[in-house]
Scaffold this active site. Structure first.
Site, PDB file in Angstrom:
ATOM      1  CD  GLU A 446      -2.722   0.732  -0.344  1.00 52.61           C
ATOM      2  OE1 GLU A 446      -3.091  -0.342  -0.840  1.00 52.61           O
ATOM      3  OE2 GLU A 446      -2.723   1.802  -0.968  1.00 52.61           O
TER       4      GLU A 446
HETATM    5  C1  FAD Z   1       1.578  -9.304   0.150  1.00 47.46           C
HETATM    6  C2  FAD Z   1       1.398  -8.176  -0.793  1.00 47.46           C
HETATM    7  C3  FAD Z   1       0.110  -7.755  -1.098  1.00 47.46           C
HETATM    8  C4  FAD Z   1      -0.082  -6.704  -2.014  1.00 47.46           C
HETATM    9  N1  FAD Z   1      -1.356  -6.335  -2.368  1.00 47.46           N
HETATM   10  C5  FAD Z   1      -1.523  -5.491  -3.432  1.00 47.46           C
HETATM   11  C6  FAD Z   1      -2.820  -5.270  -3.999  1.00 47.46           C
HETATM   12  O1  FAD Z   1      -3.841  -5.760  -3.498  1.00 47.46           O
HETATM   13  N2  FAD Z   1      -2.914  -4.494  -5.115  1.00 47.46           N
HETATM   14  C7  FAD Z   1      -1.816  -3.922  -5.705  1.00 47.46           C
HETATM   15  O2  FAD Z   1      -1.964  -3.259  -6.721  1.00 47.46           O
HETATM   16  N3  FAD Z   1      -0.576  -4.103  -5.167  1.00 47.46           N
HETATM   17  C8  FAD Z   1      -0.399  -4.866  -4.062  1.00 47.46           C
HETATM   18  N4  FAD Z   1       0.855  -5.080  -3.547  1.00 47.46           N
HETATM   19  C9  FAD Z   1       1.987  -4.360  -4.123  1.00 47.46           C
HETATM   20  C10 FAD Z   1       2.586  -3.339  -3.168  1.00 47.46           C
HETATM   21  O3  FAD Z   1       1.723  -2.253  -2.971  1.00 47.46           O
HETATM   22  C11 FAD Z   1       3.964  -2.943  -3.740  1.00 47.46           C
HETATM   23  O4  FAD Z   1       4.806  -4.059  -3.545  1.00 47.46           O
HETATM   24  C12 FAD Z   1       4.549  -1.732  -3.065  1.00 47.46           C
HETATM   25  O5  FAD Z   1       3.768  -0.601  -3.342  1.00 47.46           O
HETATM   26  C13 FAD Z   1       5.991  -1.455  -3.506  1.00 47.46           C
HETATM   27  O6  FAD Z   1       6.184  -1.632  -4.898  1.00 47.46           O
HETATM   28  P1  FAD Z   1       7.371  -2.579  -5.414  1.00 47.46           P
HETATM   29  O7  FAD Z   1       7.240  -3.876  -4.690  1.00 47.46           O
HETATM   30  O8  FAD Z   1       7.359  -2.618  -6.879  1.00 47.46           O
HETATM   31  O9  FAD Z   1       8.690  -1.870  -4.905  1.00 47.46           O
HETATM   32  P2  FAD Z   1       9.519  -0.739  -5.691  1.00 47.46           P
HETATM   33  O10 FAD Z   1       8.598   0.310  -6.177  1.00 47.46           O
HETATM   34  O11 FAD Z   1      10.416  -1.389  -6.667  1.00 47.46           O
HETATM   35  O12 FAD Z   1      10.391  -0.128  -4.520  1.00 47.46           O
HETATM   36  C14 FAD Z   1      11.610  -0.732  -4.051  1.00 47.46           C
HETATM   37  C15 FAD Z   1      12.224   0.174  -2.976  1.00 47.46           C
HETATM   38  O13 FAD Z   1      12.565   1.444  -3.562  1.00 47.46           O
HETATM   39  C16 FAD Z   1      11.929   2.493  -2.851  1.00 47.46           C
HETATM   40  N5  FAD Z   1      11.514   3.530  -3.792  1.00 47.46           N
HETATM   41  C17 FAD Z   1      10.858   3.376  -4.976  1.00 47.46           C
HETATM   42  N6  FAD Z   1      10.640   4.569  -5.551  1.00 47.46           N
HETATM   43  C18 FAD Z   1      11.149   5.495  -4.714  1.00 47.46           C
HETATM   44  C19 FAD Z   1      11.206   6.916  -4.722  1.00 47.46           C
HETATM   45  N7  FAD Z   1      10.656   7.635  -5.699  1.00 47.46           N
HETATM   46  N8  FAD Z   1      11.817   7.539  -3.685  1.00 47.46           N
HETATM   47  C20 FAD Z   1      12.324   6.831  -2.652  1.00 47.46           C
HETATM   48  N9  FAD Z   1      12.294   5.500  -2.594  1.00 47.46           N
HETATM   49  C21 FAD Z   1      11.704   4.832  -3.599  1.00 47.46           C
HETATM   50  C22 FAD Z   1      10.728   1.848  -2.140  1.00 47.46           C
HETATM   51  O14 FAD Z   1      10.348   2.563  -0.986  1.00 47.46           O
HETATM   52  C23 FAD Z   1      11.270   0.466  -1.827  1.00 47.46           C
HETATM   53  O15 FAD Z   1      11.988   0.494  -0.618  1.00 47.46           O
HETATM   54  C24 FAD Z   1       1.053  -6.072  -2.590  1.00 47.46           C
HETATM   55  C25 FAD Z   1       2.346  -6.491  -2.255  1.00 47.46           C
HETATM   56  C26 FAD Z   1       2.525  -7.533  -1.383  1.00 47.46           C
HETATM   57  C27 FAD Z   1       3.929  -7.985  -1.080  1.00 47.46           C
END
Ligand code: FAD
Length: 598
Positions: A446
């Site tokens: 989220e």
């Molecule tokens: C169990 C689970 C349930 C989920 N449920 C849903 C759901 O129902 N619907 C849905 O759509 N998604 C869902 N998600 C996805 C979740 O919201 C994302 O995993 C989360 O928002 C982070 O995206 P990412 O994993 O691609 O990480 P990334 O975006 O790749 O981020 C990796 C790291 O880089 C940092 N980062 C990225 N961009 C920046 C920036 N601009 N400035 C500073 N730091 C940055 C982040 O904080 C993080 O630490 C779920 C994920 C999990 C694991």
């Protein structure tokens, strides 16, 4: 063993004594029928559901997890853990799935101030299970806010009745935080519907066996969409198409390719969904999808924060029970339980530090959730335009704080609770390591807590020159002014005011610094959010202590409240000074080291 009793007495204290919910509800036509008696009855019944139905399924749900298989039609189907289906049916039959829904479509329209307490119970009792109704609530809120009347008629009643569930389909393998780069497409079919194609990952409740239909809210791009966030539109894509009479029609080509094997929340199905030209319907205007989706995301952000809050409370309760029972060593001041071979570990100052830390965060967090709930209710229902606008500013400002601070402190409390159990905390059968695993995700999904902090410091504070923050600081001060002098806690009241001053000065410094350094916000944001949360809890503890102090001594509840609040001021709030110094350290030490040297 982990234990859970819904903290009803504390919930009533927060609602009735700290926030005078009765007066707030009476002040707005939409909530005028909600009385303290009704609220008590709802919370009492909710507690039974949480304690007797959901909590008993928490450990078995973790052990069993969700199962994905291909059925005879080569469709990926997901089975939830034993008991989840029956529990969901009980939730639906009790009307709980409609608790916060729009009354025009069969919802009960209960105020958020109250429903945050229900949410806390659900997450505390069984976080995996809670996610199914919580995602459905966010989905209905988004539909109720932005969809057409016809769409509302079709989709809201069955979800409120608990016959269908909802999801939020944003994330793709290459697009998590940065949704502007999603690739899912929606091509007009020429009959008002769209063919939606693409693969979404990590979709909570994307496929399961709890209900007959699942309504996906999907972000996708139209063929002529501009690049970036402005090109994103929002579509309703049902798993089964819905006939004109509301019955279920053909299966839409949206399939579950697999579910994730995760660290925690194992009873929650996290699905990979493949949309292969699935029939979808546009919500609102093209290109506004992300803005509409923010209605759901903001709902879920507060909700996910409350996941941390609920789990922190269970960890505290379980650790407190264990600490009174486990015998190890003698108290430093001499044997307490002389007849036993050792004293219960609750005699040791360090064990008390862990318990009181978790308790102080949990009780202040409950008050903060109620405060944010009150602002949400006022932003939605208040008749005065200026009051609505101020409440809306506070909701925007405080949503990232609630999401990140609740989930960070909830995780910390789970780790502390596990630590109180010593080696047994690391062993599955005691249930404490599950709490740690289940709480960890709330800091990540989220929008990660790092992204919440950027949202707070950047969009909600610096971008508007601190306008929202000033509304908040003024409200904090006027609430303390309204209390007046309470001699027994004069020191704590003064400390809360000093902390607000520190937060205000740090905010001014950050806004000024951001004008000259593009990295300033990113460098300061996580420390700034923690400072913001600590000061907010200090303010709420001052308010709670002012009520508790005169009644302490004669009544155990207020005696404990006073002691816990004093601990907060002496042992937790002082961290604010260090955080303010960290914020003021700026970005240089973070950005100096060349990337190749990491
Ligand atoms: C169990 C689970 C349930 C989920 N449920 C849903 C759901 O129902 N619907 C849905 O759509 N998604 C869902 N998600 C996805 C979740 O919201 C994302 O995993 C989360 O928002 C982070 O995206 P990412 O994993 O691609 O990480 P990334 O975006 O790749 O981020 C990796 C790291 O880089 C940092 N980062 C990225 N961009 C920046 C920036 N601009 N400035 C500073 N730091 C940055 C982040 O904080 C993080 O630490 C779920 C994920 C999990 C694991």
């Amino acid at each position: 063993m982990a234990v859970y009793k819904a903290p009803l007495r504390d919930m009533q204290f927060v609602l009735n004594e700290v926030f005078n919910a009765e007066a707030r509800w009476a002040s707005m036509p939409a909530t005028r029928d909600v009385t303290p008696d009704l609220a008590d009855a709802i919370l009492g019944e909710a507690a039974k559901l949480a304690e007797n139905v959901l909590f008993p399924l928490n450990r078995s749900g973790d052990e069993e997890g969700c199962k994905w298989v291909l059925d005879a039609n080569q469709q990926g189907v997901v089975t939830t853990p034993k008991g989840f289906r029956e529990a969901f049916r009980q939730l639906a039959e009790g009307g709980w799935t409609a608790l916060s829904g729009s009354p025009e479509f069969g919802g009960q329209g209960m105020p958020k101030m109250l429903t945050v307490m229900f949410d806390e119970m659900l997450y505390g009792a069984n976080s995996s299970f809670a996610l199914y109704p919580m995602l459905s609530n966010g989905c209905t809120l988004c539909i109720a806010s932005h969809a057409s009347e016809e769409q509302k008629q079709v989709y809201l009643p069955p979800i409120y009745e608990g016959r269908w569930c909802g999801t939020m389909c944003l994330t793709e393998a290459h697009a998590g935080t940065d949704l502007g780069i999603i690739r899912s497409k929606a091509v007009p079919n020429g009959d008002g519907s769209y063919a939606v194609s693409g693969t979404k990952i990590f979709i909570t409740g994307g496929e399961h066996d709890l209900v007959d239909n699942i309504i996906h809210l999907v972000l996708a791009k139209l063929p002529d969409a501009p690049p970036g966030p402005k090109g994103i539109s929002l579509f309703i894509v049902p798993k089964f198409l819905v006939n004109a009479d509301g019955s279920l029609g053909a299966r839409n080509p949206v399939s579950c390719g697999s579910i994730e094997h995760k660290m925690g929340i194992k009873g929650s199905a996290t699905a990979v969904l493949n949309f292969d030209g699935a029939k979808g319907w546009l919500i609102g205007e093209p290109g506004n999808g992300l803005a509409y989706m923010f209605t759901m995301m903001n709902y879920e952000r507060l909700s996910i924060g409350i996941q941390g809050l609920g789990l922190g409370e269970v960890a505290y309760q379980s650790a407190a029970a264990y600490a009174k029972d486990r015998l190890q060593s003698r108290a430093p001041t001499g044997a307490v339980a002389k007849e036993k071979m050792a004293d219960p570990i609750i005699v040791h100052p360090d064990v008390r530090r862990m318990l009181l830390t978790a308790r102080a965060y949990s009780e202040a967090g409950r008050a903060f959730a109620c405060f944010v709930g009150e602002q949400l209710d006022m932003a939605k229902y208040h008749e005065d335009d200026a009051t609505r606008a101020d409440a809306d500013a506070l909701v925007q400002l405080l949503t990232p704080v609630a999401k990140a601070f609740f989930s960070d402190k909830g995780f910390e409390s789970c780790v502390l609770g596990q630590q109180v159990f010593g080696g047994h905390g690391y062993i599955r059968e005691w249930g404490m390591e599950q709490l740690v695993r289940d709480a960890r995700i709330a800091q990540i999904y989220e929008g990660t807590n790092g992204i919440q902090a950027l949202d707070l410091a950047g969009r909600k504070v610096a971008r508007n020159g601190g306008a929202y923050a000033r509304v908040y600081f003024a409200q904090m001060r006027s609430a303390l002014d309204a209390i007046g002098a309470v001699p027994a806690v004069a020191g704590e009241m003064a400390a809360a005011r000093k902390a607000i001053q520190l937060l205000e000065e740090t905010t001014d410094w950050l806004i000024a610094e951001a004008k000259g350094d593009a990295n300033a916000i990113g460098a300061a944001s996580v420390d700034y959010l923690e400072l913001f949360g600590l000061v907010t809890y200090g303010w709420l503890w001052a308010r709670m202590l002012a009520i508790a102090a005169p009644k302490a001594g004669a009544d155990a509840f207020y005696t404990a409240k006073l002691a816990t609040g004093r601990f907060y001021f002496q042992r937790l709030l002082p961290k604010a000074d260090a955080l303010a110094a960290q914020v003021r350290a700026g970005s240089v030490s973070l950005m100096t080291l060349d990337s190749t040297l990491f």
